[in-house]
Design an enzyme around this catalytic site. Structure first.
Site, PDB file in Angstrom:
ATOM      1  N   ASN A   1      -5.288 -11.267  -0.523  1.00 31.62           N
ATOM      2  CA  ASN A   1      -3.896 -11.332  -0.059  1.00 31.62           C
ATOM      3  C   ASN A   1      -3.928 -11.382   1.468  1.00 31.62           C
ATOM      4  O   ASN A   1      -4.176 -10.362   2.114  1.00 31.62           O
ATOM      5  CB  ASN A   1      -3.139 -10.092  -0.563  1.00 31.62           C
ATOM      6  CG  ASN A   1      -1.718 -10.039  -0.024  1.00 31.62           C
ATOM      7  OD1 ASN A   1      -1.236 -11.000   0.584  1.00 31.62           O
ATOM      8  ND2 ASN A   1      -1.048  -8.917  -0.244  1.00 31.62           N
ATOM      9  N   TRP A   2      -3.679 -12.563   1.996  1.00 31.64           N
ATOM     10  CA  TRP A   2      -3.757 -12.723   3.448  1.00 31.64           C
ATOM     11  C   TRP A   2      -2.529 -12.168   4.168  1.00 31.64           C
ATOM     12  O   TRP A   2      -2.490 -12.137   5.392  1.00 31.64           O
ATOM     13  CB  TRP A   2      -3.918 -14.212   3.801  1.00 31.64           C
ATOM     14  CG  TRP A   2      -5.268 -14.770   3.500  1.00 31.64           C
ATOM     15  CD1 TRP A   2      -6.363 -14.086   3.048  1.00 31.64           C
ATOM     16  CD2 TRP A   2      -5.685 -16.139   3.640  1.00 31.64           C
ATOM     17  NE1 TRP A   2      -7.433 -14.947   2.900  1.00 31.64           N
ATOM     18  CE2 TRP A   2      -7.039 -16.220   3.262  1.00 31.64           C
ATOM     19  CE3 TRP A   2      -5.038 -17.307   4.051  1.00 31.64           C
ATOM     20  CZ2 TRP A   2      -7.757 -17.416   3.275  1.00 31.64           C
ATOM     21  CZ3 TRP A   2      -5.744 -18.501   4.068  1.00 31.64           C
ATOM     22  CH2 TRP A   2      -7.094 -18.557   3.685  1.00 31.64           C
ATOM     23  N   LYS A   3      -1.514 -11.802   3.407  1.00 28.49           N
ATOM     24  CA  LYS A   3      -0.274 -11.285   4.011  1.00 28.49           C
ATOM     25  C   LYS A   3       0.225 -12.289   5.061  1.00 28.49           C
ATOM     26  O   LYS A   3       0.117 -13.489   4.838  1.00 28.49           O
ATOM     27  CB  LYS A   3      -0.484  -9.864   4.550  1.00 28.49           C
ATOM     28  CG  LYS A   3      -1.102  -8.970   3.448  1.00 28.49           C
ATOM     29  CD  LYS A   3      -1.106  -7.506   3.767  1.00 28.49           C
ATOM     30  CE  LYS A   3      -1.750  -6.745   2.602  1.00 28.49           C
ATOM     31  NZ  LYS A   3      -1.738  -5.296   2.777  1.00 28.49           N
TER      32      LYS A   3
ATOM     33  N   HIS B   1       4.624  -6.560  -4.650  1.00 30.77           N
ATOM     34  CA  HIS B   1       3.651  -5.952  -3.747  1.00 30.77           C
ATOM     35  C   HIS B   1       4.310  -4.774  -3.028  1.00 30.77           C
ATOM     36  O   HIS B   1       5.509  -4.802  -2.740  1.00 30.77           O
ATOM     37  CB  HIS B   1       3.140  -6.980  -2.730  1.00 30.77           C
ATOM     38  CG  HIS B   1       2.017  -6.439  -1.911  1.00 30.77           C
ATOM     39  ND1 HIS B   1       2.236  -5.682  -0.784  1.00 30.77           N
ATOM     40  CD2 HIS B   1       0.672  -6.495  -2.086  1.00 30.77           C
ATOM     41  CE1 HIS B   1       1.053  -5.306  -0.301  1.00 30.77           C
ATOM     42  NE2 HIS B   1       0.095  -5.791  -1.065  1.00 30.77           N
TER      43      HIS B   1
ATOM     44  N   GLU C   1       4.427  -3.887  -0.069  1.00 29.74           N
ATOM     45  CA  GLU C   1       5.179  -4.209   1.160  1.00 29.74           C
ATOM     46  C   GLU C   1       6.518  -4.855   0.819  1.00 29.74           C
ATOM     47  O   GLU C   1       7.501  -4.690   1.544  1.00 29.74           O
ATOM     48  CB  GLU C   1       4.312  -5.094   2.067  1.00 29.74           C
ATOM     49  CG  GLU C   1       3.208  -4.262   2.718  1.00 29.74           C
ATOM     50  CD  GLU C   1       1.863  -4.940   2.839  1.00 29.74           C
ATOM     51  OE1 GLU C   1       1.808  -6.186   2.869  1.00 29.74           O
ATOM     52  OE2 GLU C   1       0.854  -4.213   2.900  1.00 29.74           O
TER      53      GLU C   1
ATOM     54  N   GLU D   1      -2.177  -0.753  -6.878  1.00 28.91           N
ATOM     55  CA  GLU D   1      -2.421  -0.552  -5.449  1.00 28.91           C
ATOM     56  C   GLU D   1      -1.682   0.693  -4.996  1.00 28.91           C
ATOM     57  O   GLU D   1      -0.475   0.641  -4.704  1.00 28.91           O
ATOM     58  CB  GLU D   1      -1.911  -1.758  -4.647  1.00 28.91           C
ATOM     59  CG  GLU D   1      -2.624  -3.052  -4.972  1.00 28.91           C
ATOM     60  CD  GLU D   1      -2.498  -4.037  -3.819  1.00 28.91           C
ATOM     61  OE1 GLU D   1      -3.539  -4.434  -3.298  1.00 28.91           O
ATOM     62  OE2 GLU D   1      -1.372  -4.389  -3.437  1.00 28.91           O
TER      63      GLU D   1
ATOM     64  N   GLY E   1      -4.201  -0.496   3.600  1.00 34.72           N
ATOM     65  CA  GLY E   1      -4.331  -0.638   5.043  1.00 34.72           C
ATOM     66  C   GLY E   1      -4.592   0.670   5.766  1.00 34.72           C
ATOM     67  O   GLY E   1      -4.444   0.755   6.985  1.00 34.72           O
TER      68      GLY E   1
ATOM     69  N   SER F   1      -7.515  -0.799   0.657  1.00 33.91           N
ATOM     70  CA  SER F   1      -8.674  -0.525   1.508  1.00 33.91           C
ATOM     71  C   SER F   1     -10.006  -0.869   0.843  1.00 33.91           C
ATOM     72  O   SER F   1     -11.010  -0.185   1.059  1.00 33.91           O
ATOM     73  CB  SER F   1      -8.659   0.935   2.004  1.00 33.91           C
ATOM     74  OG  SER F   1      -7.566   1.139   2.887  1.00 33.91           O
TER      75      SER F   1
ATOM     76  N   GLY G   1      -6.741  -6.976   0.971  1.00 34.87           N
ATOM     77  CA  GLY G   1      -5.971  -7.403   2.130  1.00 34.87           C
ATOM     78  C   GLY G   1      -6.866  -7.652   3.332  1.00 34.87           C
ATOM     79  O   GLY G   1      -7.484  -8.705   3.475  1.00 34.87           O
ATOM     80  N   GLY G   2      -6.972  -6.645   4.217  1.00 37.37           N
ATOM     81  CA  GLY G   2      -7.672  -6.810   5.496  1.00 37.37           C
ATOM     82  C   GLY G   2      -9.058  -7.432   5.389  1.00 37.37           C
ATOM     83  O   GLY G   2      -9.400  -8.336   6.169  1.00 37.37           O
TER      84      GLY G   2
HETATM   85  P1  13P Z   1      -5.812  -3.632   2.373  1.00 42.05           P
HETATM   86  O1  13P Z   1      -7.003  -4.163   1.612  1.00 42.05           O
HETATM   87  O2  13P Z   1      -5.718  -4.150   3.766  1.00 42.05           O
HETATM   88  O3  13P Z   1      -5.702  -2.141   2.263  1.00 42.05           O
HETATM   89  O4  13P Z   1      -4.516  -4.246   1.624  1.00 42.05           O
HETATM   90  C1  13P Z   1      -4.427  -4.111   0.255  1.00 42.05           C
HETATM   91  C2  13P Z   1      -3.320  -4.955  -0.227  1.00 42.05           C
HETATM   92  O5  13P Z   1      -2.156  -4.672   0.029  1.00 42.05           O
HETATM   93  C3  13P Z   1      -3.658  -6.161  -0.999  1.00 42.05           C
HETATM   94  O6  13P Z   1      -2.537  -6.691  -1.605  1.00 42.05           O
END
Ligand code: 13P
Length: 258
Positions: A10-12, A97, A99, A169, A175, A214, A235-236
């Site tokens: 997930n590149w956000k 998600h 967010e 999640e 994050g 994470s 994500g990251g």
């Molecule tokens: P991180 O891997 O940056 O914690 O993000 C997780 C996420 O929200 C994937 O959708």
């Protein structure tokens, strides 16, 4: 059935079209085509088209959108419908998600409408569920994630539920550098799987359930080895082609041991 483990990036709100192309070229050069895993990359909508060009010829790399609106078309400025996402190369879509829920106020009811719209357009929903730290500390993890699961999948037919994915999640792990332990992930995944079985009745209970929060190159293999974890949503650590290739390699190693 979808090959697992599933490794989803997930590149956000990162990586525009040029960067997406360069990322996929760098990743593909490091990561040979896999039969036993499913790789899904969810770029921002504006990069889907470029990403589709870049993954052509790699049957193991799929694309997903990060969000959709539930109407198919109309005067909804700024929104992307499921058919539009599908037309731009997405096969999957993240729904609910954390967010979306916590930054943009998306409700359980809205996630249900989005899953229905996704399935109607031939997009596979990846329904995201997860508790906040306060909910976890109050002992409410299971109640919260099962409520989110039911609300998200309620409008789907049993066959559509069987064709969906779920991602657990925990909000406190996203994050933050704090990861659920493999045992924590297994416990919640077991509850989710039992509940998916309940939604599905007698149909296929083997909906892939991914863990996210994470995930990085150091913890991916242990999380993938946890019972009930069918893949990862990252994500990251998915923003760098080298670390993403290493996480996908952990998935391929896991697939080889199944
Ligand atoms: P991180 O891997 O940056 O914690 O993000 C997780 C996420 O929200 C994937 O959708």
């Amino acid at each position: 059935m979808i090959a697992r483990p599933v490794l989803a990036a997930n590149w956000k709100m990162n990586l525009g079209p040029h960067e997406a192309r360069a990322f996929i070229a760098a990743f593909a050069a490091r990561s040979p085509e896999q039969r036993g895993t499913t790789v899904i990359i969810c770029p921002p909508d504006v990069s889907l088209d470029a990403a589709r060009d870049a993954v052509s010829g790699r049957a193991d790399i799929h694309l997903g959108a990060q969000n959709i609106f539930w109407e198919d078309k109309g005067a909804y400025t700024g929104e992307t419908s499921a058919p539009l996402a599908r037309a731009t190369g997405a096969e999957f879509v993240l729904v609910g998600h954390s967010e979306r829920r916590h930054v943009f106020g998306e409700t359980d009811e809205e996630t249900g409408r989005k899953c229905v719209a996704a399935a109607r357009a031939g997009l596979t929903p990846i329904l995201c569920v997860g508790e906040t730290l306060a909910e976890r500390e109050a002992g409410e993890t299971e109640r919260v994630v099962l409520r989110q699961l039911h609300a998200g999948l309620r409008g789907l037919t049993p066959a559509q539920v069987a064709g969906s994915l779920v991602a657990y999640e925990p909000v406190w792990a996203i994050g933050t550098g704090r990861t659920a332990t493999p045992d924590d992930a297994s416990t919640t995944h077991r509850a989710l799987r039992a509940a998916v079985g309940g939604v599905l009745g007698a149909a296929d209970r083997d909906v892939p359930i991914l863990y996210g929060g994470s995930v990085n190159t150091a913890n991916a293999a242990a999380l993938l080895a946890a019972p009930g974890v069918d893949g990862l949503l990252v994500g990251g650590a998915s923003l760098d082609p080298v670390s993403w290739a290493s996480i996908v390699a952990a998935g391929a190693a896991r697939a080889a041991h199944r």
